[in-house]
Design a protein around this motif. Sequence first.
Motif, PDB file in Angstrom:
ATOM      1  N   MET A   1      25.760  32.481  72.187  1.00 30.59           N
ATOM      2  CA  MET A   1      26.653  33.582  73.025  1.00 30.59           C
ATOM      3  C   MET A   1      28.075  34.007  72.530  1.00 30.59           C
ATOM      4  SD  MET A   1      25.122  33.320  76.646  1.00 30.59           S
ATOM      5  CE  MET A   1      25.558  31.607  76.886  1.00 30.59           C
ATOM      6  N   ILE A   2      28.186  35.454  72.301  1.00 28.84           N
ATOM      7  CA  ILE A   2      29.708  35.442  71.756  1.00 28.84           C
ATOM      8  C   ILE A   2      30.174  36.606  72.698  1.00 28.84           C
ATOM      9  CG2 ILE A   2      30.371  37.298  70.641  1.00 28.84           C
ATOM     10  CD1 ILE A   2      28.209  36.916  68.333  1.00 28.84           C
ATOM     11  N   LEU A   3      31.321  36.048  73.216  1.00 24.12           N
ATOM     12  CA  LEU A   3      31.571  37.046  74.210  1.00 24.12           C
ATOM     13  C   LEU A   3      33.433  37.709  73.359  1.00 24.12           C
ATOM     14  CD1 LEU A   3      33.051  37.269  76.811  1.00 24.12           C
ATOM     15  CD2 LEU A   3      34.419  35.381  77.100  1.00 24.12           C
ATOM     16  N   ARG A   4      32.854  38.582  73.618  1.00 20.19           N
ATOM     17  CA  ARG A   4      34.120  40.184  72.718  1.00 20.19           C
ATOM     18  C   ARG A   4      34.785  40.034  74.497  1.00 20.19           C
ATOM     19  NH1 ARG A   4      33.185  43.190  69.008  1.00 20.19           N
ATOM     20  NH2 ARG A   4      36.061  43.179  68.353  1.00 20.19           N
ATOM     21  N   SER A   5      36.522  40.387  73.871  1.00 25.98           N
ATOM     22  CA  SER A   5      37.066  40.409  74.859  1.00 25.98           C
ATOM     23  C   SER A   5      38.809  40.237  73.985  1.00 25.98           C
ATOM     24  CB  SER A   5      37.154  39.241  76.339  1.00 25.98           C
ATOM     25  OG  SER A   5      38.281  39.463  76.903  1.00 25.98           O
ATOM     26  N   SER A   6      39.635  40.793  74.824  1.00 24.80           N
ATOM     27  CA  SER A   6      41.059  40.298  74.064  1.00 24.80           C
ATOM     28  C   SER A   6      42.036  39.489  75.001  1.00 24.80           C
ATOM     29  CB  SER A   6      41.125  41.331  74.375  1.00 24.80           C
ATOM     30  OG  SER A   6      42.118  41.867  75.468  1.00 24.80           O
ATOM     31  N   PRO A   7      42.605  38.820  74.488  1.00 27.86           N
ATOM     32  CA  PRO A   7      43.629  37.607  75.528  1.00 27.86           C
ATOM     33  C   PRO A   7      44.358  38.635  76.650  1.00 27.86           C
ATOM     34  CG  PRO A   7      44.339  37.566  72.957  1.00 27.86           C
ATOM     35  CD  PRO A   7      42.998  38.763  72.717  1.00 27.86           C
ATOM     36  N   ALA A   8      44.831  39.143  76.623  1.00 33.47           N
ATOM     37  CA  ALA A   8      45.092  39.665  78.146  1.00 33.47           C
ATOM     38  C   ALA A   8      44.069  40.545  79.035  1.00 33.47           C
ATOM     39  CB  ALA A   8      46.047  41.483  77.511  1.00 33.47           C
ATOM     40  N   SER A   9      43.045  40.516  79.143  1.00 37.29           N
ATOM     41  CA  SER A   9      41.703  41.051  79.798  1.00 37.29           C
ATOM     42  C   SER A   9      41.981  40.107  80.473  1.00 37.29           C
ATOM     43  CB  SER A   9      40.930  41.650  79.205  1.00 37.29           C
ATOM     44  OG  SER A   9      39.788  41.172  80.099  1.00 37.29           O
ATOM     45  N   PRO A  10      42.402  40.901  81.658  1.00 40.62           N
ATOM     46  CA  PRO A  10      42.116  39.466  83.296  1.00 40.62           C
ATOM     47  C   PRO A  10      40.505  39.905  83.357  1.00 40.62           C
ATOM     48  CG  PRO A  10      43.075  42.394  83.868  1.00 40.62           C
ATOM     49  CD  PRO A  10      42.915  41.521  82.372  1.00 40.62           C
ATOM     50  N   PHE A  11      39.965  40.463  83.325  1.00 45.12           N
ATOM     51  CA  PHE A  11      38.298  40.020  83.046  1.00 45.12           C
ATOM     52  C   PHE A  11      37.752  38.976  82.098  1.00 45.12           C
ATOM     53  CE2 PHE A  11      39.407  44.891  85.169  1.00 45.12           C
ATOM     54  CZ  PHE A  11      39.270  44.873  85.738  1.00 45.12           C
ATOM     55  N   GLY A  12      38.200  39.383  80.815  1.00 47.63           N
ATOM     56  CA  GLY A  12      37.651  38.328  79.752  1.00 47.63           C
ATOM     57  C   GLY A  12      38.255  37.194  79.892  1.00 47.63           C
ATOM     58  N   ARG A  13      39.118  36.825  81.354  1.00 41.10           N
ATOM     59  CA  ARG A  13      39.677  35.342  81.323  1.00 41.10           C
ATOM     60  C   ARG A  13      38.523  34.922  82.323  1.00 41.10           C
ATOM     61  NH1 ARG A  13      45.917  34.531  84.242  1.00 41.10           N
ATOM     62  NH2 ARG A  13      45.223  31.832  83.367  1.00 41.10           N
ATOM     63  N   LYS A  14      38.658  36.218  83.245  1.00 41.48           N
ATOM     64  CA  LYS A  14      37.879  35.760  84.360  1.00 41.48           C
ATOM     65  C   LYS A  14      36.402  35.098  84.409  1.00 41.48           C
ATOM     66  CE  LYS A  14      35.043  39.469  87.197  1.00 41.48           C
ATOM     67  NZ  LYS A  14      34.866  39.976  87.934  1.00 41.48           N
ATOM     68  N   VAL A  15      35.567  35.835  83.028  1.00 40.44           N
ATOM     69  CA  VAL A  15      34.336  35.064  82.374  1.00 40.44           C
ATOM     70  C   VAL A  15      34.696  33.965  82.162  1.00 40.44           C
ATOM     71  CG1 VAL A  15      32.383  35.454  80.509  1.00 40.44           C
ATOM     72  CG2 VAL A  15      33.829  37.000  81.912  1.00 40.44           C
ATOM     73  N   LYS A  16      35.755  33.727  80.911  1.00 37.50           N
ATOM     74  CA  LYS A  16      36.084  33.002  80.656  1.00 37.50           C
ATOM     75  C   LYS A  16      36.146  31.183  81.549  1.00 37.50           C
ATOM     76  CE  LYS A  16      38.832  34.073  76.496  1.00 37.50           C
ATOM     77  NZ  LYS A  16      40.611  34.588  76.512  1.00 37.50           N
ATOM     78  N   LEU A  17      36.552  31.286  82.436  1.00 42.14           N
ATOM     79  CA  LEU A  17      37.290  30.522  83.628  1.00 42.14           C
ATOM     80  C   LEU A  17      35.891  29.952  84.072  1.00 42.14           C
ATOM     81  CD1 LEU A  17      40.219  31.717  85.284  1.00 42.14           C
ATOM     82  CD2 LEU A  17      39.655  29.991  83.885  1.00 42.14           C
ATOM     83  N   ALA A  18      35.178  31.413  84.505  1.00 42.50           N
ATOM     84  CA  ALA A  18      33.584  31.150  85.362  1.00 42.50           C
ATOM     85  C   ALA A  18      32.776  29.990  83.666  1.00 42.50           C
ATOM     86  CB  ALA A  18      32.905  32.541  84.936  1.00 42.50           C
ATOM     87  N   ALA A  19      32.885  30.152  82.555  1.00 40.95           N
ATOM     88  CA  ALA A  19      31.925  29.680  81.476  1.00 40.95           C
ATOM     89  C   ALA A  19      32.656  28.091  81.734  1.00 40.95           C
ATOM     90  CB  ALA A  19      32.276  30.104  80.260  1.00 40.95           C
ATOM     91  N   ALA A  20      33.874  27.790  81.555  1.00 40.39           N
ATOM     92  CA  ALA A  20      34.364  26.487  81.709  1.00 40.39           C
ATOM     93  C   ALA A  20      34.136  26.236  82.793  1.00 40.39           C
ATOM     94  CB  ALA A  20      35.758  26.671  82.249  1.00 40.39           C
TER      95      ALA A  20
END
Length: 199
Positions: A1-20
Amino acid sequence: MILRSSPASPFGRKVKLAAAILGLSDRIEVVPADTNDPADDLRSQNPLGKIPILITDAGEPIYDSRVIVEYLDDLAGGGRLIPAGEARVRVLRLQALADGIMDAAIIQIYETRWRAEDRREPKWVAYQAEKVSRALAVLEAEADALGDRLDAGTITVACMLGYLDFRFAGAWRAGHPKLVAWLDAFAARVPAFDESRPS
């Protein structure tokens, strides 16, 4: 899967934490996205031009972060980040509150980023800041109930507080000691929180 995001995005960070937390990080490649670049193909992946976007193994784009987290939870067997029954509503309500704080905080940033100084609207910025202040007061009062839960709600609260640290120099900390202690404990339990910290 591919996650399109940017390092500063808190919403992208939420997805990264959920995945971890779900043990799915190794199945996701993070591909940077630039929401300001009309040539970035994220606009064909999400017509709103917003991040994060998760491209599934089947090539289907999923957005926004709430939907992605639910998708990942289901992929990992379900019920881990978004429980069933009455607990589900509590988790989703907490997620909605923290998402709303992030939205109001981002609007404040965009006001300074997108408008010339002589065209900024202080009342609009103050209106958004009041939302953040009221919601943080609620979270401070309810901080004991957050406990050591790892769910969509607490993940979002952690990312929201992290965003306020990043964009507002941690000014929230002075009046919210219970949330400070809770975030410290969360970060100690979830190594991905520090690993995903924007620089």
